[in-house]
Design a protein around this motif. Structure first.
Motif, PDB file in Angstrom:
ATOM      1  N   UNK A 193      -3.326  11.748  19.946  1.00 15.80           N
ATOM      2  CA  UNK A 193      -3.356  11.139  18.629  1.00 15.80           C
ATOM      3  C   UNK A 193      -1.919  10.388  18.488  1.00 15.80           C
ATOM      4  N   UNK A 194      -1.923   9.306  18.564  1.00 11.43           N
ATOM      5  CA  UNK A 194      -0.638   8.617  18.077  1.00 11.43           C
ATOM      6  C   UNK A 194      -0.666   7.714  16.948  1.00 11.43           C
ATOM      7  N   UNK A 195       0.354   8.001  16.006  1.00 13.54           N
ATOM      8  CA  UNK A 195       0.605   7.473  14.580  1.00 13.54           C
ATOM      9  C   UNK A 195       0.826   5.865  14.713  1.00 13.54           C
ATOM     10  N   UNK A 196       0.144   5.303  14.064  1.00 11.97           N
ATOM     11  CA  UNK A 196       0.199   3.634  14.075  1.00 11.97           C
ATOM     12  C   UNK A 196       1.359   3.418  13.455  1.00 11.97           C
ATOM     13  N   UNK A 197       2.085   2.335  13.699  1.00 13.94           N
ATOM     14  CA  UNK A 197       3.539   2.228  12.936  1.00 13.94           C
ATOM     15  C   UNK A 197       3.136   1.555  11.620  1.00 13.94           C
ATOM     16  N   UNK A 198       3.912   2.081  10.641  1.00 14.45           N
ATOM     17  CA  UNK A 198       3.706   1.555   9.148  1.00 14.45           C
ATOM     18  C   UNK A 198       4.958   1.117   8.666  1.00 14.45           C
ATOM     19  N   UNK A 199       4.839   0.071   7.968  1.00 16.95           N
ATOM     20  CA  UNK A 199       6.020  -0.632   7.528  1.00 16.95           C
ATOM     21  C   UNK A 199       6.774   0.246   6.382  1.00 16.95           C
ATOM     22  N   UNK A 200       8.152   0.278   6.426  1.00 17.04           N
ATOM     23  CA  UNK A 200       8.868   1.064   5.418  1.00 17.04           C
ATOM     24  C   UNK A 200       8.360   0.914   4.111  1.00 17.04           C
ATOM     25  N   UNK A 201       8.018  -0.192   3.533  1.00 22.04           N
ATOM     26  CA  UNK A 201       7.808  -0.563   2.203  1.00 22.04           C
ATOM     27  C   UNK A 201       6.180  -0.360   1.938  1.00 22.04           C
ATOM     28  N   UNK A 202       5.366  -0.007   2.864  1.00 20.75           N
ATOM     29  CA  UNK A 202       3.984   0.157   2.657  1.00 20.75           C
ATOM     30  C   UNK A 202       3.630   1.331   1.779  1.00 20.75           C
ATOM     31  N   UNK A 203       2.679   1.169   0.731  1.00 21.75           N
ATOM     32  CA  UNK A 203       2.176   1.944  -0.002  1.00 21.75           C
ATOM     33  C   UNK A 203       0.936   2.787   0.781  1.00 21.75           C
ATOM     34  N   UNK A 204       1.319   4.182   1.128  1.00 20.92           N
ATOM     35  CA  UNK A 204       0.179   4.813   1.968  1.00 20.92           C
ATOM     36  C   UNK A 204      -0.285   6.052   1.114  1.00 20.92           C
ATOM     37  N   UNK A 205      -1.344   6.355   1.249  1.00 22.55           N
ATOM     38  CA  UNK A 205      -2.077   7.463   0.751  1.00 22.55           C
ATOM     39  C   UNK A 205      -3.180   8.206   1.729  1.00 22.55           C
ATOM     40  N   UNK A 206      -3.368   9.461   1.640  1.00 21.39           N
ATOM     41  CA  UNK A 206      -4.264   9.984   2.399  1.00 21.39           C
ATOM     42  C   UNK A 206      -5.524   9.817   2.150  1.00 21.39           C
ATOM     43  N   UNK A 207      -6.405   9.906   3.122  1.00 19.89           N
ATOM     44  CA  UNK A 207      -7.801   9.555   2.917  1.00 19.89           C
ATOM     45  C   UNK A 207      -8.556  10.618   2.173  1.00 19.89           C
ATOM     46  N   UNK A 208      -9.466  10.434   1.339  1.00 19.30           N
ATOM     47  CA  UNK A 208     -10.246  11.586   0.700  1.00 19.30           C
ATOM     48  C   UNK A 208     -11.708  10.919   0.544  1.00 19.30           C
ATOM     49  N   UNK A 209     -12.356  12.077   0.345  1.00 23.99           N
ATOM     50  CA  UNK A 209     -13.732  11.916   0.009  1.00 23.99           C
ATOM     51  C   UNK A 209     -14.706  11.458   1.228  1.00 23.99           C
ATOM     52  N   UNK A 210     -15.492  10.300   1.185  1.00 22.77           N
ATOM     53  CA  UNK A 210     -16.404   9.729   2.311  1.00 22.77           C
ATOM     54  C   UNK A 210     -15.516   9.241   3.364  1.00 22.77           C
ATOM     55  N   UNK A 211     -14.530   8.714   3.029  1.00 21.22           N
ATOM     56  CA  UNK A 211     -13.613   7.929   4.232  1.00 21.22           C
ATOM     57  C   UNK A 211     -13.078   9.132   5.094  1.00 21.22           C
ATOM     58  N   UNK A 212     -12.593  10.230   4.590  1.00 20.19           N
ATOM     59  CA  UNK A 212     -11.990  11.415   5.285  1.00 20.19           C
ATOM     60  C   UNK A 212     -12.952  11.904   6.105  1.00 20.19           C
ATOM     61  N   UNK A 213     -14.202  12.024   5.689  1.00 23.86           N
ATOM     62  CA  UNK A 213     -15.568  12.614   6.226  1.00 23.86           C
ATOM     63  C   UNK A 213     -15.714  11.790   7.433  1.00 23.86           C
ATOM     64  N   UNK A 214     -15.722  10.590   7.256  1.00 22.22           N
ATOM     65  CA  UNK A 214     -16.178   9.487   8.372  1.00 22.22           C
ATOM     66  C   UNK A 214     -15.160   9.511   9.500  1.00 22.22           C
ATOM     67  N   UNK A 215     -13.800   9.741   8.827  1.00 25.25           N
ATOM     68  CA  UNK A 215     -12.727   9.675  10.195  1.00 25.25           C
ATOM     69  C   UNK A 215     -12.848  10.927  10.921  1.00 25.25           C
TER      70      UNK A 215
END
Length: 142
Positions: A85-107
């Motif tokens: 698993x390789x983390x995708x590069x994320x911009x420093x100013x990006x607003x990120x939040x963990x997946x929850x609910x159905x999206x998390x289950x799909x992943x």
């Protein structure tokens, strides 16, 4: 990460496209134990890594070795190769939040499905036979 590793990774990505992760996993297995991969991959990686100055430009053409089909019994089937698993590069100013609910289950389900072995088979059927069968089914449905 060294420049040689970056060049090889870029070379593999350019030449193997969607299969680059699989080839890199094979390369990692080859680097750990050359006998853990098929002989055709051993020769390919030997030529690829044996380039004189580490430049990938002198590496062989990227043609996937043709593997002969092998019969594998369920008792001796090898463990599936799951890419790192390789983390995708994320911009420093990006607003990120963990997946929850159905999206998390799909992943989770998608990642789990990577371990399921798949097989594809092909059959040659004359087009005339397909046309005739379609005509018979359509007549039956009417």
């Amino acid at each position: 990460m060294s420049e040689k590793t970056t060049n090889i990774s870029a070379f593999i990505a350019d030449n193997f496209g969607a299969n680059a992760t699989y080839v890199e996993a094979l390369l990692a297995r080859y680097q750990a134990d050359p006998n853990s991969v098929d002989e055709s991959w051993q020769s390919y990686f030997g030529e690829l890594l044996g380039s004189t100055n580490g430049a990938v430009a002198t590496a062989p053409k990227a043609e996937a070795p043709t593997a002969t089909p092998k019969t594998v019994t369920p008792e001796t089937s090898p463990a599936p190769v799951v890419p790192e698993k390789k983390a995708a590069p994320v911009a420093a100013d990006a607003d990120t939040k963990p997946l929850t609910g159905a999206s998390k289950k799909i992943v989770e389900n998608m990642e789990q499905s990577l371990t399921v072995p798949t097989a594809t088979s092909f059959r040659n059927i004359p087009v005339k036979l397909l046309e005739e069968n379609r005509r018979i089914i359509n007549e039956h449905l009417q």
